[in-house]
Design a protein around this motif. Structure first.
Motif, PDB file in Angstrom:
ATOM      1  N   VAL A 112       0.806  -1.218   0.000  1.00 19.68           N
ATOM      2  CA  VAL A 112       0.000   0.000   0.000  1.00 19.68           C
ATOM      3  C   VAL A 112       0.841   1.270   0.000  1.00 19.68           C
ATOM      4  O   VAL A 112       0.498   2.260  -0.639  1.00 19.68           O
ATOM      5  N   GLU A 122       1.281   6.961  -0.664  1.00 21.41           N
ATOM      6  CA  GLU A 122       0.270   5.925  -0.868  1.00 21.41           C
ATOM      7  C   GLU A 122       0.323   5.547  -2.341  1.00 21.41           C
ATOM      8  O   GLU A 122       0.150   6.392  -3.214  1.00 21.41           O
ATOM      9  N   LYS A 123       0.573   4.267  -2.626  1.00 25.56           N
ATOM     10  CA  LYS A 123       0.788   3.832  -3.997  1.00 25.56           C
ATOM     11  C   LYS A 123      -0.412   4.080  -4.913  1.00 25.56           C
ATOM     12  O   LYS A 123      -0.249   4.491  -6.050  1.00 25.56           O
ATOM     13  N   ALA A 124      -1.631   3.840  -4.408  1.00 31.68           N
ATOM     14  CA  ALA A 124      -2.822   3.975  -5.243  1.00 31.68           C
ATOM     15  C   ALA A 124      -3.045   5.396  -5.733  1.00 31.68           C
ATOM     16  O   ALA A 124      -3.450   5.613  -6.874  1.00 31.68           O
ATOM     17  N   THR A 125      -2.777   6.372  -4.883  1.00 30.17           N
ATOM     18  CA  THR A 125      -3.025   7.772  -5.254  1.00 30.17           C
ATOM     19  C   THR A 125      -1.754   8.515  -5.646  1.00 30.17           C
ATOM     20  O   THR A 125      -1.822   9.645  -6.136  1.00 30.17           O
ATOM     21  N   LYS A 126      -0.607   7.894  -5.362  1.00 28.15           N
ATOM     22  CA  LYS A 126       0.701   8.502  -5.622  1.00 28.15           C
ATOM     23  C   LYS A 126       0.874   9.819  -4.868  1.00 28.15           C
ATOM     24  O   LYS A 126       1.565  10.728  -5.322  1.00 28.15           O
TER      25      LYS A 126
END
Length: 127
Positions: A112, A122-126
């Motif tokens: 994550v 946060e990887k999903a939102t960069k």
């Protein structure tokens, strides 16, 4: 903390991990709560931890999977290591502390979060 550590104290290896229970030296004094599934812990309070390096990875031999919603990080910490098992945290926990930290490092393999340039991402939102 396991029974042996409660009775005799931690025995740390060269990696600063207790050979009896898996607790990191940098997490000594932090307060954790066993998750409902009993497969990991949530960091719930800074407790009496006075270390300038905070390591959030394992406690009592189980992974730390979250940093609780109402927890404020210790502002005198200079370095924070977040283990690969921490997959839930609340950014507001860190807002008051960011200015005092020199570095945030996320262990490789965290699904994550990642760390770059000393920042938490946060990887999903960069973000």
């Amino acid at each position: 903390m396991g029974l042996l550590c409660r009775l005799f104290g931690h025995t740390y290896g060269s990696d600063d991990i207790c050979t009896r229970c898996g607790t990191s030296r940098g997490s000594e004094g932090l307060k954790f709560k066993l998750n409902d599934d009993q497969k990991g812990y949530t960091l719930v309070h800074i407790g009496d931890c006075i270390s300038t390096t905070i390591i959030i990875g394992k406690y009592n031999g189980l992974p730390v999977t979250a940093i609780g919603a109402n927890m404020r990080m210790y502002q005198n910490a200079h370095t924070v290591y977040i283990g690969h098992s921490v997959t839930k945290l609340y950014p507001e926990n860190f807002l008051d502390s960011f200015n005092s930290w020199d570095r945030i490092t996320v262990q490789e393999g965290n699904p994550v979060y990642s760390g770059a340039g000393g920042c938490l991402i946060e990887k999903a939102t960069k973000t």
